[in-house]
Design a protein around this motif. Structure first.
Motif, short mmCIF file in Angstrom:
data_model
loop_
_atom_site.label_atom_id
_atom_site.label_comp_id
_atom_site.label_asym_id
_atom_site.label_seq_id
_atom_site.Cartn_x
_atom_site.Cartn_y
_atom_site.Cartn_z
N UNK A 114 41.53 55.54 48.81
CA UNK A 114 42.62 55.24 49.97
C UNK A 114 42.37 53.49 50.16
N UNK A 115 43.39 52.90 50.58
CA UNK A 115 43.41 51.28 50.67
C UNK A 115 42.88 50.83 49.59
N UNK A 116 42.23 49.49 49.62
CA UNK A 116 41.97 48.69 48.21
C UNK A 116 41.34 49.66 47.26
N UNK A 117 40.91 50.64 47.55
CA UNK A 117 40.32 51.57 46.32
C UNK A 117 41.30 52.10 45.41
N UNK A 118 42.63 52.02 45.74
CA UNK A 118 43.67 52.36 45.05
C UNK A 118 44.14 51.22 44.08
N UNK A 119 43.52 50.00 44.23
CA UNK A 119 43.65 48.85 43.29
C UNK A 119 42.79 48.98 42.50
N UNK A 120 41.37 48.80 42.87
CA UNK A 120 40.04 48.69 42.10
C UNK A 120 38.93 49.28 42.86
N UNK A 121 38.21 50.25 42.07
CA UNK A 121 36.89 51.07 43.07
C UNK A 121 36.04 49.92 43.28
N UNK A 122 35.89 48.53 42.70
CA UNK A 122 34.89 47.50 42.88
C UNK A 122 35.69 46.37 43.60
N UNK A 123 36.22 46.35 44.64
CA UNK A 123 36.81 45.24 45.21
C UNK A 123 36.20 44.07 45.46
N UNK A 124 34.94 44.24 46.03
CA UNK A 124 33.88 43.15 46.12
C UNK A 124 33.59 42.56 44.91
N UNK A 125 33.08 43.20 43.90
CA UNK A 125 32.38 42.77 42.90
C UNK A 125 33.64 41.95 42.13
N UNK A 126 34.70 42.80 41.98
CA UNK A 126 35.85 42.18 41.39
C UNK A 126 36.41 40.62 41.92
N UNK A 127 36.47 40.66 43.18
CA UNK A 127 36.56 39.56 43.84
C UNK A 127 35.72 38.42 43.06
#
Length: 231
Positions: A114-127
């Motif tokens: 849910x939330x940002x995990x639907x965009x990518x499962x590694x939001x901080x590392x991707x950032x």
């Protein structure tokens, strides 16, 4: 310790390499067995903090050696990428993310993705990875290539390492989460494996990400010594 490209290289290796070395499953397990999980976290945080300070200071003191001259139009790239990177960073700090907490009980949650995990499962590392790649396009000096190249290697290599570690550690429990999420932003959505969870992301987090980007944009001349405004 600073003032040369060699010093910066050593600092980047210490920071990036330290993350991979101390995070290696066998080394991490052995250290936790010897000193305990809490002390390991303290040692890891201290070592990473010291290495990061060294790296930042070494970058600031490094000589400017031109490798290539980026075209002026590339200055638009960070301005396009960084708002999204800031949103990922703010939205990524959530207590329910198994890639952040790595808690076994998280996988029993039927609404885990849910939330940002639907965009990518590694939001901080991707950032962090997007921040590094975006700045590599506009900085053609050796010091910047060492710093941002090292941070890109840490972010994208770290995502691969986390997936490998979790796949080995949790096996069948990890599989559904991995299958319904993606590393590449929006890939799982485009492939029909999940739906974008706007409600879970929330306007507050979205606004917080944009506020962070605006603050960094305004402070860029003082932080980096150059304006972020494209010319």
């Amino acid at each position: 310790m600073t003032g040369s490209l060699d010093a910066l290289f050593a600092a980047v290796v210490a920071f990036v390499g330290g993350h991979f070395l101390l995070g290696w499953p066998s080394i991490r397990a052995a250290l936790i067995e010897q000193i305990g999980a809490n002390r390991f976290r303290a040692v890891f945080s201290l070592a990473a903090g010291v290495a990061m300070v060294w790296m930042v200071l070494a970058y600031g003191d490094a000589p400017y050696v031109t490798i290539w001259e980026p075209p002026l139009w590339t200055r638009w790239i960070p301005n396009v990428v960084m708002p999204f990177a800031a949103i990922l960073l703010v939205c990524g700090y959530n207590p329910f993310s198994p890639t952040a907490m790595m808690a076994d009980e998280d996988f029993d949650d039927p609404h885990l993705v849910r939330g940002i995990l639907t965009v990518t499962r590694h939001p901080v590392m991707m950032s962090i990875g997007l921040w590094a790649l975006a700045h590599l396009t506009v900085r053609g000096d050796a010091a910047s290539m060492l710093l941002f190249g090292g941070m890109a290697a840490l972010a994208f290599g770290g995502m691969v390492k986390i997936d490998f570690k979790k796949r080995a550690e949790f096996g069948a429990k990890w599989a559904p989460f991995e299958l319904t999420t993606s590393v590449l932003p929006f890939r799982a959505i485009l492939e029909g494996r999940t739906r974008l969870d706007w409600k879970g992301i929330g306007w507050l987090r979205l606004g917080g990400g944009l506020a962070l980007w605006a603050a960094l944009y305004s402070a860029h001349p003082y932080i980096a010594g150059v304006s972020a405004v494209p010319m």
